[in-house]
Design a protein around this motif. Structure first.
Motif, PDB file in Angstrom:
ATOM      1  N   PRO B  93       0.831  -1.209   0.000  1.00  0.00           N
ATOM      2  CA  PRO B  93       0.000   0.000   0.000  1.00  0.00           C
ATOM      3  C   PRO B  93       0.871   1.267   0.000  1.00  0.00           C
ATOM      4  CG  PRO B  93      -0.763  -1.554   1.657  1.00  0.00           C
ATOM      5  CD  PRO B  93       0.518  -2.094   1.127  1.00  0.00           C
ATOM      6  N   ARG B  94       0.431   2.257  -0.756  1.00  0.00           N
ATOM      7  CA  ARG B  94       1.202   3.482  -0.935  1.00  0.00           C
ATOM      8  C   ARG B  94       1.456   4.204   0.396  1.00  0.00           C
ATOM      9  NH1 ARG B  94      -0.921   7.850  -2.551  1.00  0.00           N
ATOM     10  NH2 ARG B  94      -2.902   6.741  -2.808  1.00  0.00           N
ATOM     11  N   THR B  95       0.511   4.072   1.306  1.00  0.00           N
ATOM     12  CA  THR B  95       0.628   4.791   2.583  1.00  0.00           C
ATOM     13  C   THR B  95       1.443   4.015   3.616  1.00  0.00           C
ATOM     14  OG1 THR B  95      -1.466   3.806   3.230  1.00  0.00           O
ATOM     15  CG2 THR B  95      -1.551   6.024   2.296  1.00  0.00           C
ATOM     16  N   ALA B  96       1.989   2.866   3.209  1.00  0.00           N
ATOM     17  CA  ALA B  96       2.776   2.075   4.163  1.00  0.00           C
ATOM     18  C   ALA B  96       4.167   2.687   4.302  1.00  0.00           C
ATOM     19  CB  ALA B  96       2.862   0.626   3.688  1.00  0.00           C
ATOM     20  N   ARG B  97       4.288   3.670   5.146  1.00  0.00           N
ATOM     21  CA  ARG B  97       5.564   4.367   5.317  1.00  0.00           C
ATOM     22  C   ARG B  97       5.658   4.897   6.740  1.00  0.00           C
ATOM     23  NH1 ARG B  97       9.627   7.354   2.810  1.00  0.00           N
ATOM     24  NH2 ARG B  97       9.178   6.581   0.723  1.00  0.00           N
ATOM     25  N   LEU B  98       6.817   4.711   7.343  1.00  0.00           N
ATOM     26  CA  LEU B  98       7.076   5.255   8.676  1.00  0.00           C
ATOM     27  C   LEU B  98       7.679   6.647   8.531  1.00  0.00           C
ATOM     28  CD1 LEU B  98       9.036   2.213  10.173  1.00  0.00           C
ATOM     29  CD2 LEU B  98       6.603   2.733  10.541  1.00  0.00           C
ATOM     30  N   THR B  99       7.378   7.532   9.462  1.00  0.00           N
ATOM     31  CA  THR B  99       8.080   8.814   9.501  1.00  0.00           C
ATOM     32  C   THR B  99       9.557   8.540   9.747  1.00  0.00           C
ATOM     33  OG1 THR B  99       6.144   9.855  10.444  1.00  0.00           O
ATOM     34  CG2 THR B  99       8.218  11.046  10.695  1.00  0.00           C
ATOM     35  N   ALA B 100      10.410   9.143   8.928  1.00  0.00           N
ATOM     36  CA  ALA B 100      11.856   9.049   9.150  1.00  0.00           C
ATOM     37  C   ALA B 100      12.327  10.395   9.694  1.00  0.00           C
ATOM     38  CB  ALA B 100      12.575   8.716   7.852  1.00  0.00           C
ATOM     39  N   TYR B 101      13.047  10.365  10.782  1.00  0.00           N
ATOM     40  CA  TYR B 101      13.490  11.608  11.434  1.00  0.00           C
ATOM     41  C   TYR B 101      14.925  11.947  11.042  1.00  0.00           C
ATOM     42  CZ  TYR B 101       9.442  10.988  14.520  1.00  0.00           C
ATOM     43  OH  TYR B 101       8.180  10.847  15.016  1.00  0.00           O
ATOM     44  N   PRO B 102      15.202  13.244  10.809  1.00  0.00           N
ATOM     45  CA  PRO B 102      16.599  13.645  10.624  1.00  0.00           C
ATOM     46  C   PRO B 102      17.425  13.327  11.876  1.00  0.00           C
ATOM     47  CG  PRO B 102      15.100  15.392   9.902  1.00  0.00           C
ATOM     48  CD  PRO B 102      14.265  14.368  10.605  1.00  0.00           C
ATOM     49  N   VAL B 103      18.618  12.804  11.685  1.00  0.00           N
ATOM     50  CA  VAL B 103      19.487  12.387  12.799  1.00  0.00           C
ATOM     51  C   VAL B 103      20.870  12.980  12.617  1.00  0.00           C
ATOM     52  CG1 VAL B 103      20.366  10.406  14.092  1.00  0.00           C
ATOM     53  CG2 VAL B 103      18.352  10.130  12.670  1.00  0.00           C
ATOM     54  N   VAL B 104      21.488  13.398  13.714  1.00  0.00           N
ATOM     55  CA  VAL B 104      22.882  13.832  13.703  1.00  0.00           C
ATOM     56  C   VAL B 104      23.580  13.181  14.887  1.00  0.00           C
ATOM     57  CG1 VAL B 104      24.432  15.792  14.120  1.00  0.00           C
ATOM     58  CG2 VAL B 104      22.523  16.049  12.546  1.00  0.00           C
ATOM     59  N   GLU B 105      24.740  12.609  14.614  1.00  0.00           N
ATOM     60  CA  GLU B 105      25.549  12.080  15.708  1.00  0.00           C
ATOM     61  C   GLU B 105      26.640  13.101  15.975  1.00  0.00           C
ATOM     62  OE1 GLU B 105      26.582   8.031  15.091  1.00  0.00           O
ATOM     63  OE2 GLU B 105      27.883   7.953  16.847  1.00  0.00           O
ATOM     64  N   GLN B 106      26.679  13.623  17.195  1.00  0.00           N
ATOM     65  CA  GLN B 106      27.604  14.724  17.494  1.00  0.00           C
ATOM     66  C   GLN B 106      27.907  14.749  18.986  1.00  0.00           C
ATOM     67  OE1 GLN B 106      26.925  18.766  15.549  1.00  0.00           O
ATOM     68  NE2 GLN B 106      26.362  19.288  17.642  1.00  0.00           N
ATOM     69  N   ASP B 107      29.182  14.903  19.325  1.00  0.00           N
ATOM     70  CA  ASP B 107      29.590  15.070  20.726  1.00  0.00           C
ATOM     71  C   ASP B 107      29.062  13.944  21.618  1.00  0.00           C
ATOM     72  OD1 ASP B 107      30.743  17.462  19.855  1.00  0.00           O
ATOM     73  OD2 ASP B 107      28.941  18.616  20.323  1.00  0.00           O
ATOM     74  N   SER B 108      29.100  12.735  21.134  1.00  0.00           N
ATOM     75  CA  SER B 108      28.716  11.512  21.857  1.00  0.00           C
ATOM     76  C   SER B 108      27.203  11.337  22.003  1.00  0.00           C
ATOM     77  CB  SER B 108      29.387  11.405  23.238  1.00  0.00           C
ATOM     78  OG  SER B 108      28.643  12.095  24.223  1.00  0.00           O
ATOM     79  N   PHE B 109      26.430  12.231  21.437  1.00  0.00           N
ATOM     80  CA  PHE B 109      24.969  12.130  21.467  1.00  0.00           C
ATOM     81  C   PHE B 109      24.408  11.772  20.093  1.00  0.00           C
ATOM     82  CE2 PHE B 109      25.184  15.618  24.861  1.00  0.00           C
ATOM     83  CZ  PHE B 109      24.889  14.777  25.907  1.00  0.00           C
ATOM     84  N   VAL B 110      23.243  11.127  20.090  1.00  0.00           N
ATOM     85  CA  VAL B 110      22.437  11.000  18.876  1.00  0.00           C
ATOM     86  C   VAL B 110      21.293  11.999  19.003  1.00  0.00           C
ATOM     87  CG1 VAL B 110      20.908   9.521  17.527  1.00  0.00           C
ATOM     88  CG2 VAL B 110      23.055   8.605  18.435  1.00  0.00           C
ATOM     89  N   TRP B 111      21.316  13.009  18.136  1.00  0.00           N
ATOM     90  CA  TRP B 111      20.312  14.073  18.130  1.00  0.00           C
ATOM     91  C   TRP B 111      19.250  13.754  17.077  1.00  0.00           C
ATOM     92  CZ3 TRP B 111      20.626  18.654  21.119  1.00  0.00           C
ATOM     93  CH2 TRP B 111      21.833  18.871  21.775  1.00  0.00           C
ATOM     94  N   VAL B 112      17.997  13.971  17.419  1.00  0.00           N
ATOM     95  CA  VAL B 112      16.905  13.746  16.484  1.00  0.00           C
ATOM     96  C   VAL B 112      16.121  15.050  16.335  1.00  0.00           C
ATOM     97  CG1 VAL B 112      14.730  12.488  16.123  1.00  0.00           C
ATOM     98  CG2 VAL B 112      16.736  11.282  17.001  1.00  0.00           C
ATOM     99  N   TRP B 113      15.763  15.381  15.102  1.00  0.00           N
ATOM    100  CA  TRP B 113      14.994  16.595  14.817  1.00  0.00           C
ATOM    101  C   TRP B 113      13.510  16.282  14.974  1.00  0.00           C
ATOM    102  CZ3 TRP B 113      15.619  21.687  13.876  1.00  0.00           C
ATOM    103  CH2 TRP B 113      14.583  22.383  13.227  1.00  0.00           C
ATOM    104  N   ILE B 114      12.866  17.011  15.904  1.00  0.00           N
ATOM    105  CA  ILE B 114      11.429  16.831  16.090  1.00  0.00           C
ATOM    106  C   ILE B 114      10.752  18.068  15.539  1.00  0.00           C
ATOM    107  CG2 ILE B 114       9.556  16.479  17.747  1.00  0.00           C
ATOM    108  CD1 ILE B 114      11.458  14.172  17.807  1.00  0.00           C
TER     109      ILE B 114
END
Ligand code: FES
Ligand SMILES: [Fe+2]
Ligand SMILES: [Zn+2]
Lengths: 61, 342
Positions: B93-114
């Motif tokens: 189905p065309r709508t079968a898709r998960l939201t993908a979040y922008p991610v940055v790995e920086q300074d020992s953290f995994v940052w996610v854009w909300i």
């Protein structure tokens, strides 16, 4: 890495706790200053710039 | 409740937590699945299968190569969130898709854009000490059952160290020394600075630096709203020279205390804490001491905020607080967050 460096060119609001007193001195980036005894009205005034920022500081000489 | 600030970077995990085992975290009420591809790239997707909403971070959901396979009926998704397989039929189905979040790995953290849009050029704020050979770091994460605004209040007013953390990091001078508060509204940063010229040396610093006797103790806070809190702590024996004009400061001990304050739900917050030091870099005893001592201090805050949130939950709407001089920084942070949330 230097501690607590603040870029002096941006528009800053600053509050000094006046030494030896319980009073707070609010200083706007426009140069307006006013002393307060309560931080709540202080932020109302300071962040309300430019409203009411042309009067001389309370208790100024 | 403190309003969430969307369209921002948030720390979702330490880099070390994100690997080939699916990890689930909830950020600003959004369930998020984190994992790493076979070539080491962090991925952040919605943690709910589009079929019947089974959490993809929960067993028996599992990684198949770089894809995540739902443990319930087998829907399978790629790193971009697109569904690549559904059971029993050819048509996806065309709508079968998960939201993908922008991610940055920086300074020992995994940052996610909300947020609703993309971050564009906007990168997360920096905490370079956490990933630098010139520092040794201890760190951890504690969940707190409180509104994230309570943790912001707590960290912006360090006078509480004298009472809540007496015998660890608190001494009488912390609560007694006046502060300077600065707000950069445009950059979204609150600075609070407290410079103690002649203070008792609390066990946290006495045992780690070996200083005996009284100290000059500077606390310079930078709160990059909404998520990143930095405390530049400088400790030196009384009478030591101040930092040099070029920024070097060989006579003093420096501790960079970093918090990431990540709202999970309205009543649940992730408290990421880290302590980076520029002295005794290879001294394992100092590392163990600072880890244990700081963990104790963090738990004193966690326990207090859990109690406070429970008490606030029983208050009638519109209850009163009383703010005094020590709250100047905390009030500035609240206003900034309220404005950013609009
Ligand atoms: S809930 Fe995921 S495949 Fe059915
Ligand atoms: Fe604390
Ligand atoms: Zn002004």
């Amino acid at each position: 890495m230097k501690a607590g460096t603040v870029d002096p060119d941006t528009a800053l609001h600053r509050v000094h706790w006046m030494p030896g007193t319980d009073r707070l001195l609010a200083v706007c980036h426009c140069g307006a200053e006013r002393a307060f005894e309560d931080p709540v009205p202080l932020w109302d005034w300071l962040l309300g710039h430019p409203e009411d920022h042309d009067r001389p500081a309370e208790g100024a000489p | 409740m403190t309003a969430f600030v969307r369209n921002q970077w948030y720390v979702a995990a330490y880099a070390r937590e994100v690997g080939r085992e699916p990890l689930g975290r909830t950020l600003l009420d959004e369930p998020i699945l984190l994992y790493r591809t076979e070539d080491g790239r962090p991925v952040a997707l919605s943690d709910r299968c589009v079929h019947r909403r089974y959490p993809l971070s929960q067993a028996p959901s599992r990684l198949v190569g770089d894809r995540i396979q739902c443990g319930y009926h087998g829907f399978t998704y790629g790193t971009d969130g697109a569904c690549t397989y559904v059971p029993g039929q050819q048509r996806i189905p065309r709508t079968a898709r998960l939201t993908a979040y922008p991610v940055v790995e920086q300074d020992s953290f995994v940052w996610v854009w909300i947020g609703d849009g993309e971050p564009g050029d906007l990168l997360p704020p920096r905490a370079p000490w956490l990933d630098s050979p010139e520092y040794t770091v201890v760190s951890g994460m504690e969940p707190i059952d409180c509104d994230y605004g309570l943790l912001v209040d707590n960290l912006l007013d360090l006078s509480h160290e004298t009472y809540l953390h007496g015998g660890y990091i608190g001494t009488p001078e912390v609560a007694e020394t006046p502060i300077t508060t600065t707000v950069d509204e445009e950059a979204g940063v609150v600075y609070v600075s407290r410079h103690m010229d002649d203070a008792e040396c609390p066990p946290f610093y006495a045992n780690s630096t070996g200083i005996q006797g009284r100290i000059t103790r500077w606390q310079d806070i930078e709160y990059h709203a909404p998520c990143l809190y930095l405390l530049h702590s400088r400790v030196a024996p009384v009478g030591s020279p101040p930092p040099n004009a070029d920024g070097t400061d060989p006579q003093a001990f420096h501790v960079e205390v970093v918090y990431a304050i990540t709202p999970s739900t309205g009543k649940h917050t992730y408290d990421f804490w880290a302590v980076a030091r520029d002295f005794a870099l290879d001294d394992q005893e100092v590392t163990e001491f600072l880890h244990k001592n700081n963990h104790t201090v963090v738990m004193q805050d966690v326990d207090a905020l859990n109690v406070l949130q429970k008490a606030l939950d029983t208050e009638k709407p519109g209850y009163q607080e009383l703010s005094i001089n020590i709250d100047t920084g905390g009030l500035a942070a609240r206003r900034l967050l309220a404005r950013m949330a609009q």
